[in-house]
Structures are given as structure tokens and as C-alpha cells.
Design a protein around this motif. Structure first.
Motif, PDB file in Angstrom:
ATOM      1  N   LYS A   1       0.844  -1.190   0.000  1.00 33.09           N
ATOM      2  CA  LYS A   1       0.000   0.000   0.000  1.00 33.09           C
ATOM      3  C   LYS A   1       0.884   1.245   0.000  1.00 33.09           C
ATOM      4  CE  LYS A   1      -3.954  -2.092   2.362  1.00 33.09           C
ATOM      5  NZ  LYS A   1      -4.860  -2.024   3.538  1.00 33.09           N
ATOM      6  N   VAL A   2       0.575   2.136  -0.910  1.00 37.08           N
ATOM      7  CA  VAL A   2       1.349   3.366  -1.054  1.00 37.08           C
ATOM      8  C   VAL A   2       0.416   4.557  -0.855  1.00 37.08           C
ATOM      9  CG1 VAL A   2       2.811   4.754  -2.575  1.00 37.08           C
ATOM     10  CG2 VAL A   2       2.909   2.254  -2.694  1.00 37.08           C
ATOM     11  N   SER A   3       0.757   5.417   0.093  1.00 33.59           N
ATOM     12  CA  SER A   3       0.038   6.684   0.278  1.00 33.59           C
ATOM     13  C   SER A   3       1.052   7.814   0.137  1.00 33.59           C
ATOM     14  CB  SER A   3      -0.627   6.730   1.658  1.00 33.59           C
ATOM     15  OG  SER A   3       0.343   6.885   2.676  1.00 33.59           O
ATOM     16  N   ARG A   4       0.608   9.027   0.326  1.00 34.37           N
ATOM     17  CA  ARG A   4       1.511  10.168   0.199  1.00 34.37           C
ATOM     18  C   ARG A   4       2.512  10.244   1.349  1.00 34.37           C
ATOM     19  NH1 ARG A   4      -0.268  13.521  -3.781  1.00 34.37           N
ATOM     20  NH2 ARG A   4      -2.392  13.138  -4.522  1.00 34.37           N
ATOM     21  N   ASN A   5       2.226   9.548   2.443  1.00 35.70           N
ATOM     22  CA  ASN A   5       3.078   9.659   3.629  1.00 35.70           C
ATOM     23  C   ASN A   5       3.684   8.345   4.105  1.00 35.70           C
ATOM     24  OD1 ASN A   5       2.406  12.503   3.979  1.00 35.70           O
ATOM     25  ND2 ASN A   5       0.395  11.785   4.641  1.00 35.70           N
ATOM     26  N   SER A   6       3.246   7.218   3.551  1.00 33.03           N
ATOM     27  CA  SER A   6       3.744   5.942   4.061  1.00 33.03           C
ATOM     28  C   SER A   6       3.680   4.845   3.004  1.00 33.03           C
ATOM     29  CB  SER A   6       2.943   5.507   5.290  1.00 33.03           C
ATOM     30  OG  SER A   6       1.611   5.189   4.919  1.00 33.03           O
ATOM     31  N   ILE A   7       4.439   3.784   3.291  1.00 30.85           N
ATOM     32  CA  ILE A   7       4.449   2.582   2.458  1.00 30.85           C
ATOM     33  C   ILE A   7       4.302   1.393   3.390  1.00 30.85           C
ATOM     34  CG2 ILE A   7       5.720   1.256   0.730  1.00 30.85           C
ATOM     35  CD1 ILE A   7       7.546   3.866   0.585  1.00 30.85           C
ATOM     36  N   SER A   8       3.451   0.454   3.049  1.00 29.77           N
ATOM     37  CA  SER A   8       3.323  -0.733   3.881  1.00 29.77           C
ATOM     38  C   SER A   8       3.357  -1.984   3.017  1.00 29.77           C
ATOM     39  CB  SER A   8       2.018  -0.698   4.694  1.00 29.77           C
ATOM     40  OG  SER A   8       0.892  -0.778   3.851  1.00 29.77           O
ATOM     41  N   VAL A   9       3.941  -3.050   3.585  1.00 32.04           N
ATOM     42  CA  VAL A   9       3.970  -4.354   2.941  1.00 32.04           C
ATOM     43  C   VAL A   9       3.310  -5.320   3.913  1.00 32.04           C
ATOM     44  CG1 VAL A   9       5.394  -6.178   1.971  1.00 32.04           C
ATOM     45  CG2 VAL A   9       6.103  -3.795   1.719  1.00 32.04           C
ATOM     46  N   ASN A  10       2.102  -5.760   3.567  1.00 35.75           N
ATOM     47  CA  ASN A  10       1.264  -6.532   4.490  1.00 35.75           C
ATOM     48  C   ASN A  10       1.091  -5.757   5.796  1.00 35.75           C
ATOM     49  OD1 ASN A  10       0.903  -8.424   2.523  1.00 35.75           O
ATOM     50  ND2 ASN A  10       2.287  -9.943   3.413  1.00 35.75           N
ATOM     51  N   ASP A  11       1.600  -6.275   6.909  1.00 36.33           N
ATOM     52  CA  ASP A  11       1.370  -5.604   8.195  1.00 36.33           C
ATOM     53  C   ASP A  11       2.554  -4.747   8.651  1.00 36.33           C
ATOM     54  OD1 ASP A  11       3.077  -7.702   8.607  1.00 36.33           O
ATOM     55  OD2 ASP A  11       2.097  -8.444  10.420  1.00 36.33           O
ATOM     56  N   ARG A  12       3.551  -4.584   7.785  1.00 38.03           N
ATOM     57  CA  ARG A  12       4.706  -3.764   8.145  1.00 38.03           C
ATOM     58  C   ARG A  12       4.651  -2.440   7.396  1.00 38.03           C
ATOM     59  NH1 ARG A  12       9.936  -7.021   7.064  1.00 38.03           N
ATOM     60  NH2 ARG A  12      10.796  -5.010   7.738  1.00 38.03           N
ATOM     61  N   SER A  13       4.846  -1.348   8.126  1.00 35.87           N
ATOM     62  CA  SER A  13       4.688  -0.021   7.542  1.00 35.87           C
ATOM     63  C   SER A  13       5.946   0.819   7.732  1.00 35.87           C
ATOM     64  CB  SER A  13       3.483   0.682   8.174  1.00 35.87           C
ATOM     65  OG  SER A  13       3.291   1.952   7.603  1.00 35.87           O
ATOM     66  N   LEU A  14       6.152   1.747   6.806  1.00 36.82           N
ATOM     67  CA  LEU A  14       7.296   2.648   6.861  1.00 36.82           C
ATOM     68  C   LEU A  14       6.809   4.064   6.548  1.00 36.82           C
ATOM     69  CD1 LEU A  14      10.384   3.029   7.063  1.00 36.82           C
ATOM     70  CD2 LEU A  14      10.520   2.518   4.618  1.00 36.82           C
ATOM     71  N   SER A  15       6.988   4.965   7.500  1.00 38.41           N
ATOM     72  CA  SER A  15       6.511   6.342   7.311  1.00 38.41           C
ATOM     73  C   SER A  15       7.586   7.366   7.669  1.00 38.41           C
ATOM     74  CB  SER A  15       5.255   6.588   8.155  1.00 38.41           C
ATOM     75  OG  SER A  15       5.507   6.346   9.527  1.00 38.41           O
ATOM     76  N   THR A  16       8.826   6.920   7.787  1.00 42.60           N
ATOM     77  CA  THR A  16       9.935   7.833   8.087  1.00 42.60           C
ATOM     78  C   THR A  16      10.828   7.950   6.856  1.00 42.60           C
ATOM     79  OG1 THR A  16      11.350   6.036   8.892  1.00 42.60           O
ATOM     80  CG2 THR A  16       9.912   7.119  10.501  1.00 42.60           C
ATOM     81  N   GLU A  17      11.847   8.775   6.927  1.00 43.31           N
ATOM     82  CA  GLU A  17      12.785   8.907   5.826  1.00 43.31           C
ATOM     83  C   GLU A  17      13.533   7.597   5.599  1.00 43.31           C
ATOM     84  OE1 GLU A  17      15.402  12.160   6.472  1.00 43.31           O
ATOM     85  OE2 GLU A  17      13.841  13.693   6.242  1.00 43.31           O
ATOM     86  N   PHE A  18      13.880   7.337   4.354  1.00 44.16           N
ATOM     87  CA  PHE A  18      14.560   6.079   4.039  1.00 44.16           C
ATOM     88  C   PHE A  18      15.463   6.270   2.829  1.00 44.16           C
ATOM     89  CE2 PHE A  18      10.483   6.056   1.805  1.00 44.16           C
ATOM     90  CZ  PHE A  18      10.881   5.805   0.503  1.00 44.16           C
ATOM     91  N   THR A  19      16.383   5.343   2.690  1.00 47.19           N
ATOM     92  CA  THR A  19      17.180   5.247   1.471  1.00 47.19           C
ATOM     93  C   THR A  19      16.693   4.014   0.719  1.00 47.19           C
ATOM     94  OG1 THR A  19      18.879   3.935   2.609  1.00 47.19           O
ATOM     95  CG2 THR A  19      19.186   6.329   2.540  1.00 47.19           C
TER      96      THR A  19
ATOM     97  N   LEU B   1      13.954  -0.825   0.825  1.00 46.90           N
ATOM     98  CA  LEU B   1      13.801   0.454   1.516  1.00 46.90           C
ATOM     99  C   LEU B   1      14.406   0.340   2.910  1.00 46.90           C
ATOM    100  CD1 LEU B   1      10.061   1.194   0.596  1.00 46.90           C
ATOM    101  CD2 LEU B   1      12.128   1.764  -0.704  1.00 46.90           C
ATOM    102  N   SER B   2      15.383   1.194   3.207  1.00 48.35           N
ATOM    103  CA  SER B   2      16.082   1.145   4.491  1.00 48.35           C
ATOM    104  C   SER B   2      15.815   2.422   5.286  1.00 48.35           C
ATOM    105  CB  SER B   2      17.594   0.987   4.268  1.00 48.35           C
ATOM    106  OG  SER B   2      17.883  -0.165   3.514  1.00 48.35           O
ATOM    107  N   PRO B   3      15.087   2.335   6.405  1.00 46.45           N
ATOM    108  CA  PRO B   3      14.801   3.529   7.225  1.00 46.45           C
ATOM    109  C   PRO B   3      16.082   4.151   7.768  1.00 46.45           C
ATOM    110  CG  PRO B   3      13.456   1.651   7.899  1.00 46.45           C
ATOM    111  CD  PRO B   3      14.508   1.113   6.984  1.00 46.45           C
ATOM    112  N   THR B   4      16.102   5.466   7.822  1.00 45.66           N
ATOM    113  CA  THR B   4      17.265   6.129   8.424  1.00 45.66           C
ATOM    114  C   THR B   4      17.321   5.840   9.926  1.00 45.66           C
ATOM    115  OG1 THR B   4      15.907   8.134   8.627  1.00 45.66           O
ATOM    116  CG2 THR B   4      17.350   7.972   6.711  1.00 45.66           C
ATOM    117  N   ASP B   5      16.182   5.555  10.515  1.00 45.15           N
ATOM    118  CA  ASP B   5      16.125   5.128  11.914  1.00 45.15           C
ATOM    119  C   ASP B   5      16.492   3.644  11.960  1.00 45.15           C
ATOM    120  OD1 ASP B   5      15.574   4.402  14.507  1.00 45.15           O
ATOM    121  OD2 ASP B   5      13.600   5.354  14.582  1.00 45.15           O
TER     122      ASP B   5
END
Length: 258
Positions: A196-214, A224-228
Motif C-alpha cells: 500500500k502506497v500513500s503520500r506519507n507511508s508505504i506498507s507491505v502486508n502488516d509492516r509499515s514505513l513512514s519515516t525517511e529512508f534510502t 527500503l532502508s529507514p534512516t532510523d
């Protein structure tokens, strides 16, 4: 009829185009007639084994002849026909773009290596659909020989796949935009995963990413690798994703991934 690309693979089916409620007929492509290689008779020179190989070659020939396909392309869909050796239609199936959830195009260039010499054998292609019930089905499958992907050197399967992809493109974009407007995100299917792709986040099944990433690409995978560093990475199989072009367009627009 609009004769598209290479005339040799347009069957000229104006007189036998079925009316399927898919809009204006655009073009059709059909497999070339398959001739039997009569040199296979020479197998009979070899006792027993040769006769077996001769009979096998006949069986393989009739299998190929009986599995010839004709692809009829319309403004809003595709009809795939199975045709017999006399060009009569054995069966047909219609695919309505307005009822599909996705289209996936896989192609793999095949090579063989003999004594250090690498030879191009051909490119295997599979065009799959995701229907309105989220059921996956193969629409077309075959091979063409066009290593450099030159626009005028495909066979029927190559031309048909490219034309279907082009016709599907606006439907794919519309699906994405409609879901974004309705829910705030767009869903893309790859294997058993829902991305799922929105303007603020990306999720793969039940895992979500909404912070900066490389990010990086490798062999059709997007990582996708979170800076955190406390957060886990996400991996997305773009190569086997339905509507992958629209997914990449959304990722570029929302997150600068290119």
C-alpha cells in the motif's frame, strides 16, 4: 482495421471479429502456421529408437498445431482464441479491462553457454491478469527472438503483449487514482504480499514505513532502508508486481524513488 507494427502478424480478422462489448476493435495477432519438418522421417533409419523419436516428433507437431492462438485487441479488452489447424475457432475467452485489478508482464532473456560461447536462445514472456475477484490467471505465454528489443522484429506474441500493455495503461492509472481518492492509498499485488502506497507511508502486508529512508534496486527487488536503524527494512518484489509501472510512478511522485 488499424494494422499495427509488423503486417506479417496481423491476421486481418475483420470478417470474423466477435462482438464482446469491449469497444472498438483495434487489431489481432495470430501465431504463424506451423509446418512439419519432414526431415524427421530420417529418424526411421535408426531401429526402434529412431521410430520412437519419429512418432514423438509427430505428436509434438500436432500438439503445437492444436495450441495455436489468436489475440484480438479492443479498446477496452482482449479476446484470446484457440484455433485449430484449419483456422477455425475451438474456444475463446474475453478479458474486460474495466473488470481487471491488474496486469503483470514478465520477460526473461534465455541464453546457453557452450565451450565459453554464449548464445541468445530467445525471450520468454508471460502476461498475467488479476481479475475482479483477485484471482490470478495467465493471459498469454510464449517466446520471441529479439535480443535487442527492436520494435519491428517481434513475433505475434511479442507484438500482442506490447499492444495489450499500451491499451491497459490508462485503466491502470485510473485504478490507482480512484483508490487514492477513495481511501488515501493505492494497493499493489506482488506474490502473496499487498503493498500500500500513500503520500506519507508505504506498507507491505502488516509492516509499515513512514519515516525517511534510502533505497536501492537489485534484480527486480526494491529495498527500503529507514534512516532510523531501529526500524526494519522493507523489500518489495517489483519485477513480479501487478501494475508495476503505476507503482513506480507513485513512488517517484511521493518519495522520489526512481
Amino acid at each position: 482495421m488499424s494494422r499495427i507494427m509488423n503486417e506479417n502478424f496481423v491476421a486481418g480478422a475483420n470478417a470474423r471479429v466477435p462482438e464482446c462489448g469491449l469497444g472498438k476493435f483495434v487489431a489481432d495477432y495470430t501465431d504463424e502456421p506451423i509446418s512439419y519438418n519432414w526431415f524427421n522421417i530420417l529418424w526411421n533409419i535408426i531401429p526402434i529408437v529412431g521410430q520412437f523419436l519419429f512418432i514423438l516428433s509427430i505428436c509434438l507437431h500436432f500438439t503445437k498445431v492444436s495450441n495455436r492462438k489468436r489475440v484480438l485487441i479492443y479498446e477496452r479488452g482482449v479476446v484470446v482464441q484457440k484455433i485449430s489447424s484449419d483456422n477455425s475457432v475451438k474456444s475463446q475467452e474475453a478479458f474486460d479491462f474495466t473488470k481487471l485489478q491488474g496486469l503483470r508482464y514478465n520477460k526473461v532473456a534465455r541464453y546457453t553457454s557452450t565451450y565459453g560461447v554464449t548464445t541468445y536462445r530467445g525471450t520468454s514472456v508471460t502476461l498475467s491478469i488479476l481479475d475482479e475477484y483477485n484471482t490470478e490467471k495467465t493471459l498469454l505465454k510464449g517466446m520471441y527472438k529479439n535480443e535487442d528489443e527492436l520494435p519491428d522484429e517481434y513475433n505475434a506474441i511479442g507484438y500482442a503483449c506490447h499492444e495489450i500493455i499500451n491499451r491497459w495503461a490508462p485503466f491502470e492509472v485510473r485504478l490507482c487514482n480512484d483508490q487514492l481518492a477513495r481511501t488515501g492509498y493505492a494497493t499493489f499485488v506482488t506474490g502473496n504480499k499487498r503493498v500500500k502506497v500513500s503520500r506519507n507511508s508505504i506498507s507491505v502486508n502488516d509492516r509499515s514505513l513512514s519515516t525517511e529512508f534510502t533505497y536501492k534496486f537489485r534484480d527486480g527487488m526494491l529495498y527500503l532502508s529507514p534512516t532510523d536503524k531501529k526500524l526494519k527494512k522493507l523489500s518489495i518484489d517489483v519485477r513480479n508486481m501487478y501494475n508495476s509501472h503505476t507503482f513506480m510512478a507513485a513512488m517517484a511522485q511521493f518519495f522520489g524513488v526512481k
